[in-house]
Design a protein around this motif. Structure first.
Motif, PDB file in Angstrom:
ATOM      1  N   GLU A  73       0.831  -1.145   0.077  1.00 10.13           N
ATOM      2  CA  GLU A  73      -0.384   0.179   0.106  1.00 10.13           C
ATOM      3  C   GLU A  73       0.856   1.413   0.013  1.00 10.13           C
ATOM      4  OE1 GLU A  73      -3.531   2.237   2.251  1.00 10.13           O
ATOM      5  OE2 GLU A  73      -3.096  -0.067   2.676  1.00 10.13           O
ATOM      6  N   GLY A  74       1.942   1.203   0.820  1.00 11.30           N
ATOM      7  CA  GLY A  74       2.760   2.559   0.799  1.00 11.30           C
ATOM      8  C   GLY A  74       3.116   3.208  -0.573  1.00 11.30           C
ATOM      9  N   PRO A  75       4.576   1.400  -0.668  1.00 15.12           N
ATOM     10  CA  PRO A  75       4.884   2.104  -2.381  1.00 15.12           C
ATOM     11  C   PRO A  75       3.874   2.124  -3.229  1.00 15.12           C
ATOM     12  CG  PRO A  75       5.923   0.240  -1.335  1.00 15.12           C
ATOM     13  CD  PRO A  75       4.129   0.536  -0.609  1.00 15.12           C
ATOM     14  N   ARG A  80       1.552   6.346  -7.320  1.00 15.87           N
ATOM     15  CA  ARG A  80       0.346   6.257  -7.874  1.00 15.87           C
ATOM     16  C   ARG A  80       0.615   7.687  -8.931  1.00 15.87           C
ATOM     17  NH1 ARG A  80      -2.557   3.941  -3.981  1.00 15.87           N
ATOM     18  NH2 ARG A  80      -3.711   1.821  -5.157  1.00 15.87           N
ATOM     19  N   ALA A  81       0.347   8.310 -10.539  1.00 15.53           N
ATOM     20  CA  ALA A  81       0.240   9.436 -10.496  1.00 15.53           C
ATOM     21  C   ALA A  81      -0.459  10.440 -10.232  1.00 15.53           C
ATOM     22  CB  ALA A  81       0.460   9.271 -12.487  1.00 15.53           C
ATOM     23  N   GLY A 109     -10.237  -4.897  -2.811  1.00 12.50           N
ATOM     24  CA  GLY A 109      -9.299  -5.211  -1.998  1.00 12.50           C
ATOM     25  C   GLY A 109      -9.380  -4.818  -0.578  1.00 12.50           C
ATOM     26  N   THR A 110      -8.385  -4.195  -0.294  1.00 14.84           N
ATOM     27  CA  THR A 110      -8.449  -3.772   1.543  1.00 14.84           C
ATOM     28  C   THR A 110      -8.603  -2.194   1.040  1.00 14.84           C
ATOM     29  OG1 THR A 110      -5.954  -3.502   1.328  1.00 14.84           O
ATOM     30  CG2 THR A 110      -6.719  -5.364   2.312  1.00 14.84           C
ATOM     31  N   GLY A 111      -9.106  -1.470  -0.460  1.00 13.78           N
ATOM     32  CA  GLY A 111      -9.566  -0.483  -0.026  1.00 13.78           C
ATOM     33  C   GLY A 111      -8.530   0.926  -0.495  1.00 13.78           C
ATOM     34  N   SER A 112      -7.280   0.361  -0.787  1.00 10.24           N
ATOM     35  CA  SER A 112      -5.968   0.900  -0.898  1.00 10.24           C
ATOM     36  C   SER A 112      -6.347   2.611  -1.647  1.00 10.24           C
ATOM     37  CB  SER A 112      -5.281   0.686  -1.427  1.00 10.24           C
ATOM     38  OG  SER A 112      -4.984   0.287  -2.063  1.00 10.24           O
ATOM     39  N   MET A 113      -7.285   2.082  -2.723  1.00  5.54           N
ATOM     40  CA  MET A 113      -7.371   3.525  -4.069  1.00  5.54           C
ATOM     41  C   MET A 113      -7.596   4.614  -3.440  1.00  5.54           C
ATOM     42  SD  MET A 113      -7.216   4.820  -6.053  1.00  5.54           S
ATOM     43  CE  MET A 113      -6.642   3.740  -8.292  1.00  5.54           C
ATOM     44  N   TRP A 116      -6.822   6.328  -0.705  1.00  7.12           N
ATOM     45  CA  TRP A 116      -5.477   7.673  -1.644  1.00  7.12           C
ATOM     46  C   TRP A 116      -6.368   8.793  -1.366  1.00  7.12           C
ATOM     47  CZ3 TRP A 116      -4.610   8.362  -6.593  1.00  7.12           C
ATOM     48  CH2 TRP A 116      -3.436   9.340  -7.467  1.00  7.12           C
ATOM     49  N   LEU A 117      -7.705   8.321  -2.713  1.00  6.35           N
ATOM     50  CA  LEU A 117      -7.650   9.590  -3.451  1.00  6.35           C
ATOM     51  C   LEU A 117      -8.813  10.155  -3.309  1.00  6.35           C
ATOM     52  CD1 LEU A 117      -7.883  10.169  -6.904  1.00  6.35           C
ATOM     53  CD2 LEU A 117      -9.640   8.248  -6.769  1.00  6.35           C
ATOM     54  N   ALA A 118      -9.846   9.148  -2.111  1.00  5.45           N
ATOM     55  CA  ALA A 118     -10.665  10.312  -1.437  1.00  5.45           C
ATOM     56  C   ALA A 118      -9.972  11.179  -1.011  1.00  5.45           C
ATOM     57  CB  ALA A 118     -11.386  10.138  -0.061  1.00  5.45           C
ATOM     58  N   PRO A 119      -8.663  11.622   0.095  1.00  4.10           N
ATOM     59  CA  PRO A 119      -8.333  12.820   0.458  1.00  4.10           C
ATOM     60  C   PRO A 119      -8.606  13.474  -0.612  1.00  4.10           C
ATOM     61  CG  PRO A 119      -8.430  10.810   1.815  1.00  4.10           C
ATOM     62  CD  PRO A 119      -8.497  10.418   0.484  1.00  4.10           C
ATOM     63  N   ARG A 120      -8.191  13.338  -1.369  1.00  5.17           N
ATOM     64  CA  ARG A 120      -7.646  13.703  -2.501  1.00  5.17           C
ATOM     65  C   ARG A 120      -8.582  14.856  -3.787  1.00  5.17           C
ATOM     66  NH1 ARG A 120      -2.939  11.004  -1.201  1.00  5.17           N
ATOM     67  NH2 ARG A 120      -1.504  11.297  -1.738  1.00  5.17           N
ATOM     68  N   LEU A 121      -9.846  14.378  -3.611  1.00  6.99           N
ATOM     69  CA  LEU A 121     -10.645  14.970  -3.617  1.00  6.99           C
ATOM     70  C   LEU A 121     -11.557  16.214  -3.328  1.00  6.99           C
ATOM     71  CD1 LEU A 121     -12.347  12.482  -6.200  1.00  6.99           C
ATOM     72  CD2 LEU A 121     -10.753  14.144  -6.892  1.00  6.99           C
ATOM     73  N   ASP A 122     -12.240  16.877  -3.906  1.00  8.75           N
ATOM     74  CA  ASP A 122     -13.536  17.662  -2.763  1.00  8.75           C
ATOM     75  C   ASP A 122     -14.601  17.405  -3.013  1.00  8.75           C
ATOM     76  OD1 ASP A 122     -11.516  19.651  -2.262  1.00  8.75           O
ATOM     77  OD2 ASP A 122     -11.350  20.980  -3.324  1.00  8.75           O
TER      78      ASP A 122
END
Length: 335
Positions: A73-75, A80-81, A109-113, A116-122
């Motif tokens: 998950e960390g790597p 990710r771009a 999977g375990t929800g890593s996407m 990562w993404l939810a805190p980057r979208l308003d």
């Protein structure tokens, strides 16, 4: 998803991140020599990693172990771009008739996407998490982020079942489709089905971390290229696309009127990622030997030396991936 797919839960508030939910967090083996079952890119004959895109039986075992997903998950997040986020934000802001985002995450999977993404979208977000493993779905829901970039609420629901027969109707109301490490385990037909569903629904797709078929190891070894070639051949078994998937996906989305952007998203693994590197090496070499059994003896030496260098902090690995953003033409009204 088809009407036969089982909806495992209704809307639930997203819960704390993975570090706050130790009771459901899978552990990583403490023995550096132990092999996580299902870890790495290697699969057994006839098996398909991450998510089965056709109907699966109730006893069909998951292809990736939770421990492997946790290790990477960390790597994954670092790779990710981020350059694709701004054009995605612009498109999402211009979608017609939206009071909040509805995001379908395929093979979650375990929800890593989502983490990562939810805190980057308003804005308010409702994530619909798709996977066929009920344990992974539970972990993904519990460990989802609570809020968006601007503090808006994030909620989730989970769906277990067939995600290979997507249709525009199945994505009605979707703002975005996401997936991670998925494209390379699809067939051409499955990618075309995915592209048809997304473009038919008028929603963008962010598809990250597809293998590109290129690996760099430092220091180098004369067997590097032969192992890589054998692994890539293994990834193409049974009509799967492996490292060809990104090219096929670009063509499929472009042919259906979407604007496609690509960006590299390589893992860069050093001493700090030695646990992941060791598991990845075992899976990578194992798949190569399964594809070409004549490599068994030299590969055993190769793997032994590589793992020793990994333990000593002397090995660096770059595993190349690609991220794809497909911006479909909005359908108008509720898309």
């Amino acid at each position: 998803m088809r009407k036969t797919a089982t909806k495992q839960s209704g809307k639930i508030p997203a819960q704390p991140g993975p570090r706050e939910v130790a009771s459901v967090k899978p552990g990583v083996p403490s023995d550096a020599e132990s092999v996580i079952p299902g870890a790495g890119p290697s699969t057994h004959p006839g098996e398909r990693p991450t998510v089965r895109l056709r109907d699966a039986g109730p006893d069909d075992a998951p292809r990736y172990a939770p421990e492997w997903l946790e290790l990477r998950e960390g790597p994954d997040a670092a790779a990710r771009a981020g350059d694709l986020i701004d054009p995605l934000r612009i498109r999402l802001a211009n979608l017609p008739g939206k009071a909040g985002l509805v995001i379908h995450d395929l093979g979650c999977g375990t929800g890593s996407m989502g983490r990562w993404l939810a805190p980057r979208l308003d804005g308010p977000q409702h994530w619909i998490l798709h996977d066929r493993d009920p344990y992974l779905l539970h972990f993904a829901a519990v460990a989802s982020p609570r809020s968006a970039a601007d503090g808006s609420r994030v909620t989730v629901e989970t769906r277990r079942g067939d995600v290979g027969l997507l249709t525009p109707d199945a994505l009605a109301g979707a703002s975005l489709v996401t997936a991670s490490a998925l494209l390379d385990v699809l067939t051409r037909g499955e990618i075309e089905t995915l592209a048809t569903a997304c473009t038919g629904a008028g929603c963008p797709a962010l598809l990250t971390l597809s293998v590109a078929g290129r690996v760099e190891l430092t220091p180098s070894d004369p067997l590097d290229e032969e192992i890589a070639d054998a692994f890539n051949a293994h990834q193409r078994r049974g009509g799967l696309l492996g490292p060809d998937a990104v090219t096929v996906a670009c063509e499929a989305f472009s042919e259906r009127g979407a604007t496609v952007r690509l960006h590299p998203s390589a893992w860069r693994l050093g001493p700090a990622e030695s646990a992941l590197t060791a598991q990845w090496l075992r899976g990578w070499v194992g798949a190569a030997v399964e594809e070409r059994p004549e490599l068994k003896e030299p590969a055993e030496r190769y793997l032994r030396d590589r793992l020793e260098a990994c333990r000593a902090g002397e090995l660096k690995v770059v595993v190349h991936h690609s991220d794809l953003l497909a911006l479909s033409r909005p359908t108008g009204g509720e898309s």
